[in-house]
Design a protein around this motif. Structure first.
Motif, PDB file in Angstrom:
ATOM      1  N   ILE A 226      -4.229   6.678   1.071  1.00  0.00           N
ATOM      2  CA  ILE A 226      -3.845   8.146   1.078  1.00  0.00           C
ATOM      3  C   ILE A 226      -2.919   8.642   2.282  1.00  0.00           C
ATOM      4  O   ILE A 226      -2.406   9.496   2.170  1.00  0.00           O
ATOM      5  N   MET A 227      -2.742   7.523   3.594  1.00  0.00           N
ATOM      6  CA  MET A 227      -2.201   7.979   4.358  1.00  0.00           C
ATOM      7  C   MET A 227      -0.436   7.925   3.918  1.00  0.00           C
ATOM      8  O   MET A 227       0.020   8.829   4.314  1.00  0.00           O
ATOM      9  N   PHE A 228      -0.126   6.998   3.211  1.00  0.00           N
ATOM     10  CA  PHE A 228       1.128   6.761   2.689  1.00  0.00           C
ATOM     11  C   PHE A 228       1.508   7.968   1.544  1.00  0.00           C
ATOM     12  O   PHE A 228       2.583   8.597   1.583  1.00  0.00           O
ATOM     13  N   GLY A 229       0.524   8.130   0.767  1.00  0.00           N
ATOM     14  CA  GLY A 229       0.524   9.314  -0.119  1.00  0.00           C
ATOM     15  C   GLY A 229       0.719  10.476   0.301  1.00  0.00           C
ATOM     16  O   GLY A 229       1.716  11.458  -0.255  1.00  0.00           O
ATOM     17  N   SER A 230       0.155  10.863   1.460  1.00  0.00           N
ATOM     18  CA  SER A 230       0.187  12.137   2.068  1.00  0.00           C
ATOM     19  C   SER A 230       1.806  12.206   2.689  1.00  0.00           C
ATOM     20  O   SER A 230       2.226  13.317   2.886  1.00  0.00           O
ATOM     21  N   LEU A 231       2.274  11.188   3.413  1.00  0.00           N
ATOM     22  CA  LEU A 231       3.691  11.377   3.937  1.00  0.00           C
ATOM     23  C   LEU A 231       4.603  11.392   2.926  1.00  0.00           C
ATOM     24  O   LEU A 231       5.447  12.152   3.223  1.00  0.00           O
ATOM     25  N   PHE A 232       4.378  10.736   1.806  1.00  0.00           N
ATOM     26  CA  PHE A 232       5.493  11.025   0.703  1.00  0.00           C
ATOM     27  C   PHE A 232       5.557  12.403   0.340  1.00  0.00           C
ATOM     28  O   PHE A 232       6.596  12.777  -0.323  1.00  0.00           O
TER      29      PHE A 232
ATOM     30  N   LEU B   5       0.628  -1.193   0.119  1.00  0.00           N
ATOM     31  CA  LEU B   5      -0.052  -0.056  -0.195  1.00  0.00           C
ATOM     32  C   LEU B   5       0.997   1.222  -0.021  1.00  0.00           C
ATOM     33  O   LEU B   5       0.474   2.231  -0.459  1.00  0.00           O
ATOM     34  N   ALA B   6       1.990   1.217   0.760  1.00  0.00           N
ATOM     35  CA  ALA B   6       2.948   2.221   0.588  1.00  0.00           C
ATOM     36  C   ALA B   6       3.486   2.474  -0.810  1.00  0.00           C
ATOM     37  O   ALA B   6       3.492   3.772  -1.297  1.00  0.00           O
ATOM     38  N   LEU B   7       3.618   1.587  -1.556  1.00  0.00           N
ATOM     39  CA  LEU B   7       4.218   1.688  -3.005  1.00  0.00           C
ATOM     40  C   LEU B   7       3.000   2.277  -3.958  1.00  0.00           C
ATOM     41  O   LEU B   7       3.307   3.327  -4.418  1.00  0.00           O
ATOM     42  N   ILE B   8       1.884   1.627  -3.749  1.00  0.00           N
ATOM     43  CA  ILE B   8       0.536   2.161  -4.296  1.00  0.00           C
ATOM     44  C   ILE B   8       0.439   3.579  -3.981  1.00  0.00           C
ATOM     45  O   ILE B   8       0.101   4.515  -4.769  1.00  0.00           O
ATOM     46  N   GLY B   9       0.580   4.080  -2.666  1.00  0.00           N
ATOM     47  CA  GLY B   9       0.296   5.381  -2.193  1.00  0.00           C
ATOM     48  C   GLY B   9       1.350   6.270  -2.815  1.00  0.00           C
ATOM     49  O   GLY B   9       1.258   7.477  -3.245  1.00  0.00           O
ATOM     50  N   LEU B  10       2.619   6.050  -2.967  1.00  0.00           N
ATOM     51  CA  LEU B  10       3.654   6.642  -3.363  1.00  0.00           C
ATOM     52  C   LEU B  10       3.329   7.078  -5.262  1.00  0.00           C
ATOM     53  O   LEU B  10       3.557   8.006  -5.373  1.00  0.00           O
ATOM     54  N   PHE B  11       3.047   6.035  -5.867  1.00  0.00           N
ATOM     55  CA  PHE B  11       2.612   6.076  -7.278  1.00  0.00           C
ATOM     56  C   PHE B  11       1.072   6.690  -7.443  1.00  0.00           C
ATOM     57  O   PHE B  11       1.211   7.676  -8.217  1.00  0.00           O
ATOM     58  N   GLY B  12       0.290   6.019  -6.768  1.00  0.00           N
ATOM     59  CA  GLY B  12      -0.817   6.464  -7.086  1.00  0.00           C
ATOM     60  C   GLY B  12      -1.612   7.850  -6.328  1.00  0.00           C
ATOM     61  O   GLY B  12      -2.519   8.325  -6.996  1.00  0.00           O
TER      62      GLY B  12
END
Length: 307
Positions: free
Chosen positions: A191-197, A70-77
């Motif tokens: 969403i959480m991982f995407g926000s952190l990145f 999910l972290a990888l998906i958040g980073l890209f997506g």
């Protein structure tokens, strides 16, 4: 049949919300750096996802192996996708950015779907997709700005095309996880991982905003993006996509430019051409054709509750 139409209606409403957001973001960009505004959008929505997840499912946890996915998906997506949207608009025309990112997005989703799961691409879907794509192309190209083939826009054009590729992969990559966990749980962590990145990309932007001079309109724009365009929209879209299928659902993204066109006319006095009206009808016909395809009822997947 009634339930199926509720999911299609959900896709249309979410796409309309995202389309209307073009006007909101246009106004917000006069005050906020684009990446900072995106961080505020996703960062403020993330806690809402966790609260809803805790209330509805009793827990918020996920296994470490799933967290890495999910972290990888958040980073890209989320992070990378929002960056490509931002820079495509910066380095090419709005028409080019819209056409080269939105129009191919569902096609890339259909092409990459077999890498993640099996999903039927029927002849009826192909016909409806072709009509919808032709319609959305008319909506975008038929605008006042039109399509530009200038070499000056080549970098922006390539970035815009990469948006469609990343978006297509992002959507289909979520599907296997949403068959194991709930769409809400997957959305929450993405969403959480995407926000952190995004945080490192906002360094230097905070001090450029005169926070004391922000008006109610600025706070409304932030709230609209966090609550409607992210919290509600992602929850509804992923739930509907799980029921309808990633390939079919993504063609409903073509409602986005049509909604943006209406907002531009209503609030920015932008004209609507006959070609755009014809494109809207063509797109709507294609989506209705896709929606009325009969399909066998698929049992709902068993969901895992991680603690």
């Amino acid at each position: 049949m009634t339930t199926k139409w509720m999911y299609y209606l959900g896709l249309v409403l979410v796409a309309a919300i995202w389309g209307a957001n073009f006007g909101v973001q246009r106004l917000a960009m006069d005050t906020f750096d684009p990446m900072l505004f995106n961080f505020l959008r996703f960062g403020l929505a993330a806690p809402l996802f966790f609260v809803l997840l805790k209330i509805t499912e009793g827990s918020v946890g996920i296994p470490w192996k799933v967290a890495l996915k999910l972290a990888l998906i958040g980073l890209f997506g989320v992070t990378l996708l929002e960056m490509t949207v931002m820079y495509s608009i910066k380095y090419t025309t709005l028409a080019n950015a819209s056409l080269l990112s939105i129009a191919p997005w569902p096609i890339f989703a259909a092409l990459f779907a077999p890498l993640f799961f099996k999903e039927k691409f029927s002849a009826r879907l192909a016909v409806g997709a072709a009509a919808a794509m032709a319609g959305v192309s008319l909506i975008i190209v038929g605008g006042g700005q039109g399509m530009s083939l200038s070499s000056d826009n080549m970098v922006g054009n390539l970035i815009a095309l990469s948006t469609g590729i990343i978006g297509g992969i992002y959507n289909v990559a979520c599907m296997p996880l949403m068959k194991q966990y709930s769409a809400l749980r997957v959305s929450t962590w993405v969403i959480m991982f995407g926000s952190l990145f995004m945080i490192p990309m906002t360094i230097g932007s905070w001090g450029k905003v005169d926070w004391a001079q922000l008006t109610a309109g600025h706070y409304t724009a932030i709230a609209y993006n966090a609550l409607f365009c992210t919290f509600i929209a992602f929850s509804v879209w992923n739930t509907c996509m799980l029921k309808i299928g990633a390939t079919r659902s993504n063609f409903f993204r073509y409602v986005v430019p049509a909604s943006a066109m209406v907002v531009g006319f209503a609030f920015f006095r932008e004209s609507i051409s006959g070609w755009q009206l014809a494109g809207t009808l063509c797109m709507a016909a294609g989506l209705v054709w896709i929606s009325t395809e009969s399909s066998k009822r698929v049992p709902a997947p068993e969901l895992t509750t991680a603690r």
